[in-house]
Design an enzyme around this catalytic site. Structure first.
Site, PDB file in Angstrom:
ATOM      1  N   LYS A 192       0.942  -1.058   0.061  1.00  0.00           N
ATOM      2  CA  LYS A 192       0.114   0.103   0.009  1.00  0.00           C
ATOM      3  C   LYS A 192       0.712   1.055   0.179  1.00  0.00           C
ATOM      4  O   LYS A 192       0.639   2.094  -0.702  1.00  0.00           O
ATOM      5  CB  LYS A 192      -0.897  -0.033   1.204  1.00  0.00           C
TER       6      LYS A 192
ATOM      7  N   GLN B 294      -4.933  -2.120   9.391  1.00  0.00           N
ATOM      8  CA  GLN B 294      -4.409  -3.309   8.916  1.00  0.00           C
ATOM      9  C   GLN B 294      -5.075  -4.459   9.728  1.00  0.00           C
ATOM     10  O   GLN B 294      -4.874  -4.818  10.858  1.00  0.00           O
ATOM     11  CB  GLN B 294      -3.093  -3.168   8.620  1.00  0.00           C
TER      12      GLN B 294
ATOM     13  N   ASP C 268     -11.299   2.350   3.790  1.00  0.00           N
ATOM     14  CA  ASP C 268     -11.612   0.727   3.568  1.00  0.00           C
ATOM     15  C   ASP C 268     -13.014   0.590   3.497  1.00  0.00           C
ATOM     16  O   ASP C 268     -13.435  -0.634   2.798  1.00  0.00           O
ATOM     17  CB  ASP C 268     -11.128  -0.020   4.856  1.00  0.00           C
TER      18      ASP C 268
END
Length: 280
Positions: free
Chosen positions: A50, A94, A117
């Site tokens: 990322k 994460q 997200d």
């Protein structure tokens, strides 16, 4: 029948190039804050990928690594700081988190306008009723794969195998938005094969290797494999038996190089969108 490969690697590169051009045109630099708790090696790889994508596009990436024994309050306190930071456009925690930390509480603590997200309940609800919000990256990436491969979804029967909150459920809503007829299969579905054999498009996201094989799809079907597993030799593979689908499927995504790169591309797209909403 020739089975064509849908290259997520190529399509994601095109999307990232478009985003880079857009940021240069707008003269803005979005900021993504990534929170990693613990030493999970796979998570470290994902975070690194990322960060690389951010660098390629022109997004500032800020990483916060907390020790595995951090308390839930430690994580929530950091999110509170990032929520209040006007320079931060997107926040990503994460997953998975260590077992002693409640993932749901952590995700819901993120400001929904920074939830790149697409996991916050307000964004999930927005998807359900068809209003504006951030969409979970993997399902959004699958829709882009289909559209950019000129695969028409409207009127098609789509079968989703797997009902996770991250892929299966939002995938269902996105396909409905594209006017597909959707069937969702799971561990209680009586005959998976009967369902998948009727599908024009099959999306498989179970985390179980080779759960869908060539004899389970009808000729000409489009097969989207979301799974990431390892075979007996340690080689990356998906939930679909790729080789047995050759010559039966019209289109298929490989693993690796299919859906995976699209997830990161959609994360970058959400970051750019979050920055535009906050700054323009």
């Amino acid at each position: 029948m020739e089975t064509k490969i849908i290259s997520g690697t190529e399509i994601s590169t095109a999307i990232k190039d478009e985003l880079k051009d857009e940021l240069e045109r707008l003269s803005i630099t979005p900021t993504l804050a990534v929170v990693l708790v613990g030493d999970n090696q796979a998570s470290k790889v994902y975070v690194s990928n990322k960060e690389k994508a951010c660098h390629q596009i022109g997004i500032k990436s800020m990483s916060y690594t907390l020790p595995a024994d951090s308390t839930q309050e430690d994580v929530l306190d950091l999110i509170e700081v990032l929520n209040a930071d006007k320079n931060v456009d997107g926040i990503l925690v994460q997953l998975p988190l260590p077992a002693h930390i409640d993932e749901h509480k952590v995700i819901q603590a993120i400001d929904e306008t920074k939830d790149v997200d697409g996991f916050h309940l307000k964004n999930v609800g927005a998807l359900l009723v068809g209003t504006d919000g951030f969409v979970s990256c993997t399902p959004a990436g699958i829709i882009e794969l289909l559209k950019r491969s000129n695969i028409d979804v409207a009127g098609k029967k789509c079968v989703i195998v797997g009902r996770s909150n991250i892929v299966g459920k939002p995938m269902c809503q996105l396909l409905l938005r594209e006017n597909a007829t959707v069937v969702m299969c799971h561990s209680y579905t009586p005959s998976l094969k009967e369902e998948t054999q009727q599908a024009d498009i099959v999306v498989v996201a179970t985390g179980k290797r080779n759960i869908v094989t060539g004899d389970m799809i009808k000729p000409g079907a489009v097969v989207i494999d979301v799974g990431i597993n390892r075979d007996e030799n340690g080689k990356l593979c998906g939930d679909v038996d790729f080789n047995s689908c050759q010559g039966i499927a019209s289109w298929i995504t490989p693993v690796p190089g299919g859906v995976g790169p699209m997830t990161i591309a959609m994360l970058m797209q959400n970051c750019v969108r979050a920055a535009k909403q906050r700054r323009i």
